[in-house]
Motif scaffolding. Structure first.
Motif, PDB file in Angstrom:
ATOM      1  N   ASP A  50     -48.239  15.777 -53.071  1.00 42.84           N
ATOM      2  CA  ASP A  50     -49.376  15.682 -54.010  1.00 42.84           C
ATOM      3  C   ASP A  50     -49.162  16.568 -55.241  1.00 42.84           C
ATOM      4  O   ASP A  50     -50.091  17.215 -55.726  1.00 42.84           O
ATOM      5  N   GLY A  51     -47.933  16.639 -55.704  1.00 43.26           N
ATOM      6  CA  GLY A  51     -47.595  17.422 -56.892  1.00 43.26           C
ATOM      7  C   GLY A  51     -47.339  18.893 -56.638  1.00 43.26           C
ATOM      8  O   GLY A  51     -46.814  19.585 -57.498  1.00 43.26           O
ATOM      9  N   ALA A  52     -47.693  19.397 -55.455  1.00 44.44           N
ATOM     10  CA  ALA A  52     -47.497  20.820 -55.138  1.00 44.44           C
ATOM     11  C   ALA A  52     -46.102  21.053 -54.570  1.00 44.44           C
ATOM     12  O   ALA A  52     -45.650  20.321 -53.684  1.00 44.44           O
ATOM     13  N   LEU A  53     -45.440  22.076 -55.064  1.00 44.79           N
ATOM     14  CA  LEU A  53     -44.108  22.424 -54.599  1.00 44.79           C
ATOM     15  C   LEU A  53     -44.175  22.948 -53.163  1.00 44.79           C
ATOM     16  O   LEU A  53     -44.904  23.898 -52.882  1.00 44.79           O
ATOM     17  N   VAL A  54     -43.425  22.305 -52.250  1.00 42.36           N
ATOM     18  CA  VAL A  54     -43.402  22.749 -50.854  1.00 42.36           C
ATOM     19  C   VAL A  54     -42.050  23.332 -50.461  1.00 42.36           C
ATOM     20  O   VAL A  54     -41.951  24.114 -49.520  1.00 42.36           O
ATOM     21  N   CYS A  55     -40.995  22.953 -51.180  1.00 42.17           N
ATOM     22  CA  CYS A  55     -39.652  23.417 -50.851  1.00 42.17           C
ATOM     23  C   CYS A  55     -38.763  23.216 -52.076  1.00 42.17           C
ATOM     24  O   CYS A  55     -38.964  22.285 -52.857  1.00 42.17           O
ATOM     25  N   GLU A  56     -37.781  24.097 -52.224  1.00 37.80           N
ATOM     26  CA  GLU A  56     -36.793  23.926 -53.288  1.00 37.80           C
ATOM     27  C   GLU A  56     -35.450  24.445 -52.803  1.00 37.80           C
ATOM     28  O   GLU A  56     -35.391  25.306 -51.926  1.00 37.80           O
ATOM     29  N   ALA A  57     -34.382  23.892 -53.346  1.00 44.72           N
ATOM     30  CA  ALA A  57     -33.038  24.319 -52.955  1.00 44.72           C
ATOM     31  C   ALA A  57     -32.020  23.734 -53.925  1.00 44.72           C
ATOM     32  O   ALA A  57     -32.305  22.781 -54.655  1.00 44.72           O
ATOM     33  N   GLU A  58     -30.841  24.326 -53.893  1.00 37.88           N
ATOM     34  CA  GLU A  58     -29.680  23.769 -54.579  1.00 37.88           C
ATOM     35  C   GLU A  58     -28.700  23.321 -53.505  1.00 37.88           C
ATOM     36  O   GLU A  58     -28.462  24.061 -52.542  1.00 37.88           O
ATOM     37  N   VAL A  59     -28.187  22.110 -53.634  1.00 39.98           N
ATOM     38  CA  VAL A  59     -27.247  21.576 -52.650  1.00 39.98           C
ATOM     39  C   VAL A  59     -26.021  21.035 -53.374  1.00 39.98           C
ATOM     40  O   VAL A  59     -26.089  20.644 -54.540  1.00 39.98           O
ATOM     41  N   ALA A 113     -24.362   5.374 -54.786  1.00 41.82           N
ATOM     42  CA  ALA A 113     -24.749   4.237 -55.631  1.00 41.82           C
ATOM     43  C   ALA A 113     -24.020   4.267 -56.964  1.00 41.82           C
ATOM     44  O   ALA A 113     -23.621   3.227 -57.482  1.00 41.82           O
ATOM     45  N   SER A 114     -23.805   5.454 -57.517  1.00 47.34           N
ATOM     46  CA  SER A 114     -23.138   5.552 -58.820  1.00 47.34           C
ATOM     47  C   SER A 114     -21.648   5.244 -58.723  1.00 47.34           C
ATOM     48  O   SER A 114     -21.015   4.972 -59.736  1.00 47.34           O
ATOM     49  N   GLN A 115     -21.095   5.260 -57.510  1.00 43.71           N
ATOM     50  CA  GLN A 115     -19.664   5.029 -57.316  1.00 43.71           C
ATOM     51  C   GLN A 115     -19.347   3.669 -56.711  1.00 43.71           C
ATOM     52  O   GLN A 115     -18.187   3.376 -56.449  1.00 43.71           O
ATOM     53  N   GLN A 116     -20.335   2.835 -56.469  1.00 45.55           N
ATOM     54  CA  GLN A 116     -20.113   1.580 -55.747  1.00 45.55           C
ATOM     55  C   GLN A 116     -19.145   0.633 -56.443  1.00 45.55           C
ATOM     56  O   GLN A 116     -18.478  -0.129 -55.770  1.00 45.55           O
ATOM     57  N   GLU A 117     -19.082   0.672 -57.750  1.00 44.90           N
ATOM     58  CA  GLU A 117     -18.179  -0.242 -58.458  1.00 44.90           C
ATOM     59  C   GLU A 117     -16.711   0.164 -58.297  1.00 44.90           C
ATOM     60  O   GLU A 117     -15.815  -0.600 -58.624  1.00 44.90           O
ATOM     61  N   THR A 118     -16.446   1.367 -57.801  1.00 44.18           N
ATOM     62  CA  THR A 118     -15.071   1.869 -57.764  1.00 44.18           C
ATOM     63  C   THR A 118     -14.316   1.517 -56.486  1.00 44.18           C
ATOM     64  O   THR A 118     -13.206   1.978 -56.293  1.00 44.18           O
ATOM     65  N   GLY A 119     -14.915   0.725 -55.591  1.00 38.02           N
ATOM     66  CA  GLY A 119     -14.163   0.317 -54.407  1.00 38.02           C
ATOM     67  C   GLY A 119     -14.918   0.510 -53.117  1.00 38.02           C
ATOM     68  O   GLY A 119     -16.115   0.292 -53.041  1.00 38.02           O
ATOM     69  N   ALA A 120     -14.179   0.933 -52.100  1.00 37.57           N
ATOM     70  CA  ALA A 120     -14.720   1.053 -50.746  1.00 37.57           C
ATOM     71  C   ALA A 120     -15.885   2.040 -50.689  1.00 37.57           C
ATOM     72  O   ALA A 120     -15.953   2.982 -51.466  1.00 37.57           O
ATOM     73  N   PRO A 121     -16.803   1.807 -49.753  1.00 41.56           N
ATOM     74  CA  PRO A 121     -17.920   2.736 -49.596  1.00 41.56           C
ATOM     75  C   PRO A 121     -17.437   4.142 -49.267  1.00 41.56           C
ATOM     76  O   PRO A 121     -16.380   4.322 -48.677  1.00 41.56           O
ATOM     77  N   SER A 122     -18.224   5.105 -49.640  1.00 44.56           N
ATOM     78  CA  SER A 122     -17.894   6.501 -49.408  1.00 44.56           C
ATOM     79  C   SER A 122     -18.868   7.113 -48.416  1.00 44.56           C
ATOM     80  O   SER A 122     -19.965   6.619 -48.211  1.00 44.56           O
ATOM     81  N   VAL A 123     -18.431   8.205 -47.827  1.00 42.81           N
ATOM     82  CA  VAL A 123     -19.298   9.008 -46.974  1.00 42.81           C
ATOM     83  C   VAL A 123     -19.556  10.309 -47.721  1.00 42.81           C
ATOM     84  O   VAL A 123     -18.654  10.865 -48.348  1.00 42.81           O
ATOM     85  N   VAL A 124     -20.802  10.771 -47.664  1.00 48.50           N
ATOM     86  CA  VAL A 124     -21.174  12.000 -48.354  1.00 48.50           C
ATOM     87  C   VAL A 124     -21.279  13.121 -47.332  1.00 48.50           C
ATOM     88  O   VAL A 124     -21.948  12.981 -46.318  1.00 48.50           O
ATOM     89  N   TYR A 125     -20.619  14.236 -47.619  1.00 53.48           N
ATOM     90  CA  TYR A 125     -20.705  15.415 -46.766  1.00 53.48           C
ATOM     91  C   TYR A 125     -21.391  16.539 -47.525  1.00 53.48           C
ATOM     92  O   TYR A 125     -20.996  16.864 -48.645  1.00 53.48           O
ATOM     93  N   LEU A 126     -22.414  17.114 -46.904  1.00 53.39           N
ATOM     94  CA  LEU A 126     -23.099  18.268 -47.468  1.00 53.39           C
ATOM     95  C   LEU A 126     -22.143  19.455 -47.440  1.00 53.39           C
ATOM     96  O   LEU A 126     -21.522  19.728 -46.417  1.00 53.39           O
ATOM     97  N   MET A 127     -22.008  20.147 -48.567  1.00 57.67           N
ATOM     98  CA  MET A 127     -21.091  21.292 -48.642  1.00 57.67           C
ATOM     99  C   MET A 127     -21.825  22.623 -48.648  1.00 57.67           C
ATOM    100  O   MET A 127     -21.439  23.535 -47.931  1.00 57.67           O
ATOM    101  N   THR A 128     -22.844  22.747 -49.484  1.00 52.05           N
ATOM    102  CA  THR A 128     -23.538  24.032 -49.580  1.00 52.05           C
ATOM    103  C   THR A 128     -25.036  23.828 -49.724  1.00 52.05           C
ATOM    104  O   THR A 128     -25.498  22.788 -50.196  1.00 52.05           O
ATOM    105  N   ILE A 129     -25.768  24.854 -49.306  1.00 50.68           N
ATOM    106  CA  ILE A 129     -27.207  24.952 -49.537  1.00 50.68           C
ATOM    107  C   ILE A 129     -27.437  26.352 -50.094  1.00 50.68           C
ATOM    108  O   ILE A 129     -27.036  27.338 -49.464  1.00 50.68           O
TER     109      ILE A 129
END
Length: 154
Positions: free
Chosen positions: A138-147, A84-100
């Motif tokens: 419900d406000g309780a942390l169930v999972c966390e990660a850096e991606v 969404a932040s890149q939509q003004e720059t042209g063609a749509p992009s595909v996002v690839y997950l690199m790390t977890i």
């Protein structure tokens, strides 16, 4: 920019998400983004229902949402923010997950839960983004990660 402008959030309904992400049922794991501040921060929402296909085998009689799907939903939330932040720059992009990294699972997520994925950008370089995410029920942390993810024009 004044302080009022900086605090304005956008929201993306399912129709907007379908334009931002290539995922479709049964692998689109975010129903809505209720808060989005460019690619800096966003909150995705997933309404967990018992009729989702993974619950047939995970686990019969005691359905629990697989942790890898929680991580994937975090990545999809972050990916939608990036595209969404890149939509003004042209063609749509595909996002690839690199790390977890630093993934931790705190509590099971079960049918009837509404999971909120709080994603905060920690770094950005060219076409790569890094996010820290927290999944909460419900406000309780169930999972966390850096991606991290990479946008590729196709």
């Amino acid at each position: 920019m004044n302080e009022t402008t900086e605090r304005v959030f956008e929201s993306y309904d399912i129709q907007k998400l379908l334009t931002l992400l290539p995922h479709r049922y049964p692998f689109l794991l975010v129903d809505r983004i209720v808060e989005a501040r460019a690619d800096e921060y966003g909150v995705g929402v997933k309404n967990v229902t018992v009729n989702e296909p993974h619950f047939q085998g995970h686990f019969p009689g005691r359905p629990v949402m697989p942790g890898v799907l929680l991580i994937e939903a975090m990545a999809q939330t972050a990916g939608a923010l990036c595209v969404a932040s890149q939509q003004e720059t042209g063609a749509p992009s595909v996002v690839y997950l690199m790390t977890i990294d630093k993934a931790k699972f705190r509590k099971p997520v079960v049918p009837g839960d509404q999971v909120r994925f709080h994603m905060t950008r920690t770094a950005k370089r060219r076409n790569m983004w890094w996010f820290r995410g927290e999944a909460r029920v419900d406000g309780a942390l169930v999972c966390e990660a850096e991606v991290s993810a990479m946008l590729v024009r196709e």
